[in-house]
Design a protein around this motif. Structure first.
Motif, PDB file in Angstrom:
ATOM      1  N   LEU A 126       0.832  -1.197   0.000  1.00  0.00           N
ATOM      2  CA  LEU A 126       0.000   0.000   0.000  1.00  0.00           C
ATOM      3  C   LEU A 126       0.869   1.250   0.000  1.00  0.00           C
ATOM      4  CD1 LEU A 126      -2.768   1.361   0.110  1.00  0.00           C
ATOM      5  CD2 LEU A 126      -2.584   1.294   2.599  1.00  0.00           C
ATOM      6  N   PHE A 127       1.924   1.263   0.805  1.00  0.00           N
ATOM      7  CA  PHE A 127       2.837   2.407   0.814  1.00  0.00           C
ATOM      8  C   PHE A 127       3.379   2.647  -0.591  1.00  0.00           C
ATOM      9  CE2 PHE A 127       2.665   1.730   5.291  1.00  0.00           C
ATOM     10  CZ  PHE A 127       3.062   2.917   5.890  1.00  0.00           C
ATOM     11  N   HIS A 128       3.815   1.588  -1.243  1.00  0.00           N
ATOM     12  CA  HIS A 128       4.389   1.720  -2.577  1.00  0.00           C
ATOM     13  C   HIS A 128       3.332   2.157  -3.604  1.00  0.00           C
ATOM     14  CE1 HIS A 128       8.040   0.220  -0.959  1.00  0.00           C
ATOM     15  NE2 HIS A 128       7.634  -1.039  -0.852  1.00  0.00           N
ATOM     16  N   ALA A 129       2.127   1.627  -3.513  1.00  0.00           N
ATOM     17  CA  ALA A 129       1.068   1.982  -4.461  1.00  0.00           C
ATOM     18  C   ALA A 129       0.673   3.451  -4.316  1.00  0.00           C
ATOM     19  CB  ALA A 129      -0.150   1.085  -4.258  1.00  0.00           C
ATOM     20  N   VAL A 130       0.557   3.927  -3.091  1.00  0.00           N
ATOM     21  CA  VAL A 130       0.219   5.337  -2.877  1.00  0.00           C
ATOM     22  C   VAL A 130       1.328   6.230  -3.410  1.00  0.00           C
ATOM     23  CG1 VAL A 130      -0.115   7.117  -1.109  1.00  0.00           C
ATOM     24  CG2 VAL A 130      -1.343   4.949  -0.947  1.00  0.00           C
ATOM     25  N   ASN A 131       2.575   5.889  -3.129  1.00  0.00           N
ATOM     26  CA  ASN A 131       3.688   6.696  -3.626  1.00  0.00           C
ATOM     27  C   ASN A 131       3.743   6.684  -5.152  1.00  0.00           C
ATOM     28  OD1 ASN A 131       4.610   7.635  -1.162  1.00  0.00           O
ATOM     29  ND2 ASN A 131       5.783   5.778  -0.800  1.00  0.00           N
ATOM     30  N   LEU A 132       3.449   5.559  -5.767  1.00  0.00           N
ATOM     31  CA  LEU A 132       3.420   5.485  -7.225  1.00  0.00           C
ATOM     32  C   LEU A 132       2.294   6.356  -7.778  1.00  0.00           C
ATOM     33  CD1 LEU A 132       4.494   4.361  -9.854  1.00  0.00           C
ATOM     34  CD2 LEU A 132       3.057   2.346  -9.511  1.00  0.00           C
ATOM     35  N   ALA A 133       1.126   6.309  -7.163  1.00  0.00           N
ATOM     36  CA  ALA A 133       0.003   7.134  -7.611  1.00  0.00           C
ATOM     37  C   ALA A 133       0.338   8.622  -7.479  1.00  0.00           C
ATOM     38  CB  ALA A 133      -1.256   6.796  -6.813  1.00  0.00           C
ATOM     39  N   LEU A 134       0.966   9.009  -6.380  1.00  0.00           N
ATOM     40  CA  LEU A 134       1.379  10.405  -6.213  1.00  0.00           C
ATOM     41  C   LEU A 134       2.412  10.799  -7.270  1.00  0.00           C
ATOM     42  CD1 LEU A 134       1.623  10.557  -2.322  1.00  0.00           C
ATOM     43  CD2 LEU A 134      -0.096  11.676  -3.764  1.00  0.00           C
ATOM     44  N   HIS A 135       3.340   9.900  -7.554  1.00  0.00           N
ATOM     45  CA  HIS A 135       4.355  10.158  -8.572  1.00  0.00           C
ATOM     46  C   HIS A 135       3.712  10.367  -9.944  1.00  0.00           C
ATOM     47  CE1 HIS A 135       8.060   9.889 -10.851  1.00  0.00           C
ATOM     48  NE2 HIS A 135       7.576   8.858 -11.514  1.00  0.00           N
ATOM     49  N   VAL A 136       2.752   9.527 -10.292  1.00  0.00           N
ATOM     50  CA  VAL A 136       2.062   9.667 -11.578  1.00  0.00           C
ATOM     51  C   VAL A 136       1.313  10.994 -11.622  1.00  0.00           C
ATOM     52  CG1 VAL A 136       0.204   8.727 -13.022  1.00  0.00           C
ATOM     53  CG2 VAL A 136       1.919   7.197 -12.030  1.00  0.00           C
TER      54      VAL A 136
END
Length: 115
Positions: free
Chosen positions: A88-98
């Motif tokens: 979840l941490f990684h998915a949220v950070n990826l979404a913010l990056h996008v």
């Protein structure tokens, strides 16, 4: 990409930007916490303790003396939703990056149009 004088994102441009921002980081979604994540996330009472917006926005403190309130806020929110769940941490950070990548791309279109 340009319609008259107004810059916009067509679906192909959008797909290319999203893919360029996403593909390099897809391997992180299946990974656990690594490197400094133990100190920055797992051992940080501001993140792992009860949600405390004042502590998040306040001055930095041990174990990590970095002032990154938005980053710490996303970590703390992630921790409240799914404690210790790295994907979840990684998915949220990826979404913010996008999201940020799309904003920068749109800014570039606006700046190019202004020239």
């Amino acid at each position: 990409m340009f319609a008259g004088k107004r810059a916009h994102l067509d679906w192909r441009s959008l797909a290319i930007v999203v893919a360029a921002a996403t593909v390099p980081y897809l391997n992180a979604l299946g990974a656990g916490f690594a490197f400094d994540d133990g100190l920055v996330i797992r051992q940080n009472p501001i993140i792992t303790g009860a949600f405390d917006l004042g502590g998040i926005l306040g001055p930095p403190h041990y174990p990590v003396d970095l002032y990154r309130p938005l980053t710490v806020l996303t970590y703390a929110l992630n921790e409240q939703v799914a404690p210790g769940y790295a994907p979840l941490f990684h998915a949220v950070n990826l979404a913010l990056h996008v999201g940020v990548t799309l904003l920068v791309f749109q800014l570039g279109l606006q700046l190019c149009r202004a020239r």
